[in-house]
Design an enzyme around this catalytic site. Structure first.
Site, PDB file in Angstrom:
ATOM      1  N   GLY A  72       4.594   4.148   2.819  1.00 32.54           N
ATOM      2  CA  GLY A  72       4.114   2.919   2.188  1.00 32.54           C
ATOM      3  C   GLY A  72       4.338   1.765   3.137  1.00 32.54           C
ATOM      4  O   GLY A  72       5.009   1.910   4.173  1.00 32.54           O
ATOM      5  N   LYS A  73       3.768   0.619   2.855  1.00 31.86           N
ATOM      6  CA  LYS A  73       4.019  -0.572   3.673  1.00 31.86           C
ATOM      7  C   LYS A  73       3.572  -1.788   2.892  1.00 31.86           C
ATOM      8  O   LYS A  73       2.692  -1.681   2.024  1.00 31.86           O
ATOM      9  CB  LYS A  73       3.223  -0.491   4.983  1.00 31.86           C
ATOM     10  CG  LYS A  73       3.795  -1.341   6.084  1.00 31.86           C
ATOM     11  CD  LYS A  73       4.895  -0.621   6.842  1.00 31.86           C
ATOM     12  CE  LYS A  73       5.474  -1.471   7.951  1.00 31.86           C
ATOM     13  NZ  LYS A  73       6.312  -0.689   8.858  1.00 31.86           N
ATOM     14  N   GLY A  74       4.168  -2.915   3.198  1.00 35.47           N
ATOM     15  CA  GLY A  74       3.779  -4.143   2.513  1.00 35.47           C
ATOM     16  C   GLY A  74       3.790  -5.296   3.474  1.00 35.47           C
ATOM     17  O   GLY A  74       4.274  -5.186   4.604  1.00 35.47           O
ATOM     18  N   VAL A 113       0.857  -1.188   0.000  1.00 32.73           N
ATOM     19  CA  VAL A 113       0.000   0.000   0.000  1.00 32.73           C
ATOM     20  C   VAL A 113       0.891   1.234   0.000  1.00 32.73           C
ATOM     21  O   VAL A 113       1.840   1.330   0.793  1.00 32.73           O
ATOM     22  CB  VAL A 113      -0.941   0.016   1.232  1.00 32.73           C
ATOM     23  CG1 VAL A 113      -1.716   1.331   1.296  1.00 32.73           C
ATOM     24  CG2 VAL A 113      -1.908  -1.159   1.188  1.00 32.73           C
TER      25      VAL A 113
END
Ligand code: NAD
Length: 420
Positions: free
Chosen positions: A106-108, A61
């Site tokens: 962001g992050k995943g 995201v």
């Protein structure tokens, strides 16, 4: 502790509303921050060592690229889901803004228990995930890093996959938290814990507490909790009374042998199996409500909740984990006069040194550990002062103050950039 109704992204939106109200921002000024820019879900097929195939959901995201490339870690944990990743991405936007580094958020993550995979399976899964999200990431676009369940080796594989997909160009700036031999920064591994130690040191100064007389309890003995415990004990000389891992915690009023506990845990031991005279076993919940001056949740989100907040005995909570305190719990702690230094400030040391790593990769010129630690300290001390200043100016709690500092920068940037 993970409750089905808990939605961390909704919690983030409530926190943004509260801070915006406190500093008089109109809804139209900040509403964009409740809408992540991009959400990608990928299905990952993993060929297991025994020849069978397992399937995993992966996410990335990008919450905001307003102030620079998106930045944020990759989590491998069975509980990973899109709302969690959205919240983690949003927190990154605010974290980068509060320490004023030129990044978005962001992050995943992948919904997997990495402990159930062999090393070869972990490598194949990481490469599949990197390839699947490769269309939206890159050194000027979105730069992953380690988080819960991932480490430098996983970042190495990730970087190698990005470099291979780029036709063989060496692209170290695609990811941070790599090993030093591949362009990682000296000091990155300890950076988040070192940043937590800096914040704790600043709290002691501001509130006139003698570090050697302070008692600190820390949940989590991973990268963040372990390093925080080690530095708080060794550099500040404070008593670390409680530590824990996923199996439970250990407590000793007069102080634990932090070094010994960390070498036990890092050697693969679980704290439920650690035993020493005078050391009591406690649950993670008991740790959170144990007698201490500073409580440092450094494991997962949603740990201090409406159920246990009334029993927290610490004077200060320093959020080394992301989102460890629910919105309801935050209100209870505030009413009880407990000061909460929020995640977006307290654990920002990691992203600050990730930023330094990326800068060094872009320059292809590398700094000494002293330089990295010194520059990080400068940024953390300044961010701490900015947050405390905003808390005084708006008579707010520290979390609201940190969001006010970040919102001021984000709203200014949005106005300057405009949109179509
Ligand atoms: P890690 O995987 O190295 O360690 C996690 C720790 O939490 C371990 O000690 C584990 O045993 C414990 N744990 C796991 N599940 C638990 C549970 N249900 N109850 C209690 N303890 C549990 O992870 P980390 O990198 O130390 O990250 C910890 C927190 O800090 C996370 O919230 C992460 O998002 C945040 N954070 C990490 C970094 C970083 O640089 N690694 C940076 C900023 C924030």
């Amino acid at each position: 502790m993970r409750d089905e109704k808990y939605n961390p992204f909704n919690e983030l939106c409530l926190t943004i509303d509260k801070a915006a109200k406190a500093c008089g921002l109109g809804k139209e000024d900040y509403e964009f921050l409740k809408h992540p820019e991009r959400e990608l879900k990928v299905a990952l097929s993993l060929r297991r060592d025994d020849g069978s195939v397992s399937y995993y959901d992966g996410y990335r995201v990008q919450h905001s690229s307003l102030c620079g490339p998106c930045k944020g870690g990759i989590r491998y944990h069975p509980g990973v889901n899109v709302d969690e990743v959205k919240a983690l991405a949003g927190w990154m936007t605010f974290k980068c803004a509060v320490v004023n580094i030129p990044y978005g958020g962001g992050k995943g993550g992948v919904a997997v228990d990495p402990s159930e995979l062999s090393e070869a399976e972990l490598e194949r899964l990481t490469r599949a995930y990197a390839a699947a999200i490769s269309p939206i990431i890159g050194p000027q676009r979105d730069i992953p890093a380690p988080d819960v369940g991932t480490n430098a080796q996983i970042m190495n594989w990730f970087m190698d996959t990005c470099s291979t997909l780029a036709g063989g160009s060496f692209v170290p700036g695609a990811v941070t938290g790599k090993d030093v031999i591949l362009g990682g920064s000296l000091g990155r591994k300890e950076a988040t814990g070192r940043g937590v130690r800096t914040v704790v040191g600043e709290i002691f100064k501001r509130y006139g507490i003698k570090p050697k007389e302070a008692v600190v309890a820390i949940q989590g003995t991973g990268n963040v909790g372990g390093v925080s415990a080690a530095l708080i004990a060794a550099e500040l000389g404070s008593t670390v009374s409680a530590m824990s891992d996923v199996s439970g915690g250990v407590y000793r009023e007069k102080g634990l042998d932090v070094k010994e506990i960390l070498s036990f845990v890092n050697g693969g031991g679980l704290l439920k199996d650690y035993s020493r005279e005078g050391v009591q076993h406690v649950t993670n919940d008991e740790l959170l409500t144990s007698e201490c001056d500073v409580l440092i949740p450094a494991a997962l989100e949603n740990q201090i909740t409406a159920e246990n907040a009334k029993d927290v005995k610490a004077r200060f909570v320093v959020e080394a984990a992301n989102g460890p305190t629910t919105v309801e719990a935050d209100v209870i702690l505030g009413e009880r006069g407990i000061k909460v230094f929020p995640d977006i400030l307290a654990n920002a040391g990691g992203v600050v040194v990730s930023y330094f790593e990326w800068v060094q990769n872009n320059m292809n010129y590398y700094w000494s550990k002293e330089e990295v630690n010194g520059k990080m300290r400068e940024i953390m001390v300044r961010a701490f002062a900015d947050v405390v200043h905003a808390a005084d100016k708006y008579s707010s709690d520290m979390r609201t103050a940190a969001y006010i500092v970040a919102l001021a920068r984000l709203v200014k940037a949005r106005k300057a950039r405009g949109f179509f």
